[in-house]
Design a protein around this motif. Sequence first.
Motif, PDB file in Angstrom:
ATOM      1  N   ASP A   1      -6.759   4.869 -10.459  1.00  0.00           N
ATOM      2  CA  ASP A   1      -7.927   4.404  -9.699  1.00  0.00           C
ATOM      3  C   ASP A   1      -7.809   2.922  -9.381  1.00  0.00           C
ATOM      4  OD1 ASP A   1      -9.053   6.914  -9.708  1.00  0.00           O
ATOM      5  OD2 ASP A   1     -10.423   6.513 -11.376  1.00  0.00           O
ATOM      6  N   ASN A   2      -7.407   2.125 -10.368  1.00  0.00           N
ATOM      7  CA  ASN A   2      -7.254   0.679 -10.151  1.00  0.00           C
ATOM      8  C   ASN A   2      -6.187   0.385  -9.099  1.00  0.00           C
ATOM      9  OD1 ASN A   2      -9.203   0.148 -12.062  1.00  0.00           O
ATOM     10  ND2 ASN A   2      -7.741  -0.214 -13.711  1.00  0.00           N
ATOM     11  N   LEU A   3      -5.069   1.094  -9.171  1.00  0.00           N
ATOM     12  CA  LEU A   3      -3.990   0.882  -8.211  1.00  0.00           C
ATOM     13  C   LEU A   3      -4.418   1.281  -6.803  1.00  0.00           C
ATOM     14  CD1 LEU A   3      -1.106  -0.019  -7.729  1.00  0.00           C
ATOM     15  CD2 LEU A   3      -0.340   2.264  -8.389  1.00  0.00           C
ATOM     16  N   ALA A   4      -5.119   2.402  -6.677  1.00  0.00           N
ATOM     17  CA  ALA A   4      -5.594   2.832  -5.357  1.00  0.00           C
ATOM     18  C   ALA A   4      -6.568   1.814  -4.779  1.00  0.00           C
ATOM     19  CB  ALA A   4      -6.261   4.204  -5.461  1.00  0.00           C
ATOM     20  N   THR A   5      -7.453   1.290  -5.605  1.00  0.00           N
ATOM     21  CA  THR A   5      -8.398   0.269  -5.151  1.00  0.00           C
ATOM     22  C   THR A   5      -7.662  -0.991  -4.707  1.00  0.00           C
ATOM     23  OG1 THR A   5     -10.059   1.120  -6.679  1.00  0.00           O
ATOM     24  CG2 THR A   5     -10.401  -1.100  -5.841  1.00  0.00           C
ATOM     25  N   GLU A   6      -6.669  -1.387  -5.493  1.00  0.00           N
ATOM     26  CA  GLU A   6      -5.892  -2.585  -5.163  1.00  0.00           C
ATOM     27  C   GLU A   6      -5.109  -2.392  -3.857  1.00  0.00           C
ATOM     28  OE1 GLU A   6      -4.819  -6.497  -5.708  1.00  0.00           O
ATOM     29  OE2 GLU A   6      -6.295  -5.323  -6.809  1.00  0.00           O
ATOM     30  N   LEU A   7      -4.529  -1.218  -3.670  1.00  0.00           N
ATOM     31  CA  LEU A   7      -3.811  -0.950  -2.416  1.00  0.00           C
ATOM     32  C   LEU A   7      -4.753  -1.004  -1.217  1.00  0.00           C
ATOM     33  CD1 LEU A   7      -1.271   1.886  -3.319  1.00  0.00           C
ATOM     34  CD2 LEU A   7      -0.752  -0.455  -2.632  1.00  0.00           C
ATOM     35  N   CYS A   8      -5.933  -0.466  -1.371  1.00  0.00           N
ATOM     36  CA  CYS A   8      -6.915  -0.519  -0.272  1.00  0.00           C
ATOM     37  C   CYS A   8      -7.303  -1.961   0.024  1.00  0.00           C
ATOM     38  CB  CYS A   8      -8.152   0.296  -0.624  1.00  0.00           C
ATOM     39  SG  CYS A   8      -7.888   2.077  -0.567  1.00  0.00           S
ATOM     40  N   ARG A   9      -7.493  -2.770  -1.022  1.00  0.00           N
ATOM     41  CA  ARG A   9      -7.846  -4.176  -0.839  1.00  0.00           C
ATOM     42  C   ARG A   9      -6.712  -4.931  -0.150  1.00  0.00           C
ATOM     43  NH1 ARG A   9      -6.858  -8.847  -2.557  1.00  0.00           N
ATOM     44  NH2 ARG A   9      -5.471  -8.213  -4.234  1.00  0.00           N
ATOM     45  N   ILE A  10      -5.474  -4.685  -0.566  1.00  0.00           N
ATOM     46  CA  ILE A  10      -4.313  -5.336   0.052  1.00  0.00           C
ATOM     47  C   ILE A  10      -4.215  -4.935   1.517  1.00  0.00           C
ATOM     48  CG2 ILE A  10      -1.781  -5.336   0.098  1.00  0.00           C
ATOM     49  CD1 ILE A  10      -1.871  -5.218  -2.980  1.00  0.00           C
ATOM     50  N   ASN A  11      -4.425  -3.679   1.800  1.00  0.00           N
ATOM     51  CA  ASN A  11      -4.351  -3.181   3.173  1.00  0.00           C
ATOM     52  C   ASN A  11      -5.399  -3.868   4.057  1.00  0.00           C
ATOM     53  OD1 ASN A  11      -3.225  -1.577   5.191  1.00  0.00           O
ATOM     54  ND2 ASN A  11      -4.683   0.083   4.829  1.00  0.00           N
ATOM     55  N   GLU A  12      -6.592  -4.080   3.523  1.00  0.00           N
ATOM     56  CA  GLU A  12      -7.654  -4.738   4.295  1.00  0.00           C
ATOM     57  C   GLU A  12      -7.368  -6.223   4.500  1.00  0.00           C
ATOM     58  OE1 GLU A  12     -11.162  -3.911   2.033  1.00  0.00           O
ATOM     59  OE2 GLU A  12     -11.238  -1.815   2.661  1.00  0.00           O
ATOM     60  N   ASP A  13      -6.719  -6.870   3.509  1.00  0.00           N
ATOM     61  CA  ASP A  13      -6.454  -8.306   3.578  1.00  0.00           C
ATOM     62  C   ASP A  13      -5.246  -8.666   4.439  1.00  0.00           C
ATOM     63  OD1 ASP A  13      -8.598  -8.668   1.924  1.00  0.00           O
ATOM     64  OD2 ASP A  13      -7.419  -9.064   0.113  1.00  0.00           O
ATOM     65  N   GLN A  14      -4.395  -7.717   4.738  1.00  0.00           N
ATOM     66  CA  GLN A  14      -3.167  -8.001   5.486  1.00  0.00           C
ATOM     67  C   GLN A  14      -3.477  -8.291   6.947  1.00  0.00           C
ATOM     68  OE1 GLN A  14       0.063  -8.272   4.443  1.00  0.00           O
ATOM     69  NE2 GLN A  14      -0.801  -8.120   2.386  1.00  0.00           N
ATOM     70  N   LYS A  15      -2.837  -9.335   7.452  1.00  0.00           N
ATOM     71  CA  LYS A  15      -2.955  -9.638   8.878  1.00  0.00           C
ATOM     72  C   LYS A  15      -2.164  -8.619   9.688  1.00  0.00           C
ATOM     73  CE  LYS A  15      -4.860 -13.808   8.354  1.00  0.00           C
ATOM     74  NZ  LYS A  15      -6.171 -13.679   7.824  1.00  0.00           N
ATOM     75  N   VAL A  16      -0.975  -8.293   9.171  1.00  0.00           N
ATOM     76  CA  VAL A  16      -0.129  -7.290   9.819  1.00  0.00           C
ATOM     77  C   VAL A  16      -0.582  -5.928   9.308  1.00  0.00           C
ATOM     78  CG1 VAL A  16       2.234  -6.470  10.127  1.00  0.00           C
ATOM     79  CG2 VAL A  16       1.795  -8.912   9.872  1.00  0.00           C
ATOM     80  N   ALA A  17      -0.743  -5.014  10.217  1.00  0.00           N
ATOM     81  CA  ALA A  17      -1.215  -3.690   9.835  1.00  0.00           C
ATOM     82  C   ALA A  17      -0.120  -2.932   9.097  1.00  0.00           C
ATOM     83  CB  ALA A  17      -1.661  -2.920  11.065  1.00  0.00           C
ATOM     84  N   LEU A  18      -0.347  -2.724   7.815  1.00  0.00           N
ATOM     85  CA  LEU A  18       0.548  -1.891   7.008  1.00  0.00           C
ATOM     86  C   LEU A  18      -0.144  -0.551   6.800  1.00  0.00           C
ATOM     87  CD1 LEU A  18       1.700  -4.379   4.231  1.00  0.00           C
ATOM     88  CD2 LEU A  18       3.033  -3.580   6.166  1.00  0.00           C
ATOM     89  N   ASP A  19       0.610   0.472   6.940  1.00  0.00           N
ATOM     90  CA  ASP A  19       0.030   1.798   6.748  1.00  0.00           C
ATOM     91  C   ASP A  19       0.230   2.220   5.290  1.00  0.00           C
ATOM     92  OD1 ASP A  19      -1.261   4.151   7.256  1.00  0.00           O
ATOM     93  OD2 ASP A  19       0.521   5.133   8.092  1.00  0.00           O
ATOM     94  N   LEU A  20      -0.760   1.899   4.455  1.00  0.00           N
ATOM     95  CA  LEU A  20      -0.701   2.252   3.039  1.00  0.00           C
ATOM     96  C   LEU A  20      -1.459   3.552   2.746  1.00  0.00           C
ATOM     97  CD1 LEU A  20      -1.204  -1.254   1.389  1.00  0.00           C
ATOM     98  CD2 LEU A  20       0.931  -0.013   1.742  1.00  0.00           C
ATOM     99  N   ASP A  21      -2.060   4.116   3.766  1.00  0.00           N
ATOM    100  CA  ASP A  21      -2.843   5.335   3.557  1.00  0.00           C
ATOM    101  C   ASP A  21      -2.036   6.467   2.926  1.00  0.00           C
ATOM    102  OD1 ASP A  21      -5.223   4.250   4.370  1.00  0.00           O
ATOM    103  OD2 ASP A  21      -5.016   4.924   6.457  1.00  0.00           O
ATOM    104  N   PRO A  22      -0.782   6.707   3.341  1.00  0.00           N
ATOM    105  CA  PRO A  22      -0.029   7.784   2.676  1.00  0.00           C
ATOM    106  C   PRO A  22       0.148   7.538   1.167  1.00  0.00           C
ATOM    107  CG  PRO A  22       1.103   7.100   4.677  1.00  0.00           C
ATOM    108  CD  PRO A  22      -0.016   6.144   4.454  1.00  0.00           C
TER     109      PRO A  22
END
Length: 139
Positions: A62-83
């Motif tokens: 759960d913590n890792l998924a939350t952190e990945l979502c936060r990183i994805n939102e903070d990135q200027k370049v669109a990274l597709d972390l959804d998979p």
Amino acid sequence: MLVMAAASSAAVSGAGTPVAGPAGRDLFAEGLLEFLRPAVQQLDSHVHAVRESQVELREQIDNLATELCRINEDQKVALDLDPYVKKLLNARRRVVLVNNILQNAQERLRRLNHSVAKETARRRAMLDSGVYPPGSPSK
């Protein structure tokens, strides 16, 4: 230690003297229950430890998924972390499923341990009182 004869239901006492009849069977059953009790208790403690680690793993996922979502939102370049988030959530779902299976197994072990203790107490009381249930062979 009690040993069961291969061809009969008689038990043998520690001194090597046969103990025939219901008392011998009760002694054998009690010895067998006492022999199995530590294994059941050890298995129960291992299941409990695995369940605790499963809960910890679920929290880490759960913590890792939350952190990945936060990183994805903070990135200027669109990274597709959804998979990756989906894979983590799928892993979490499997961990929860395994935890439920372990919980059910532990509950069955707890009931078995309780039944063993209850049966041991009942047989001990029967041996102490010398009273045997109807239909059991007499001495």
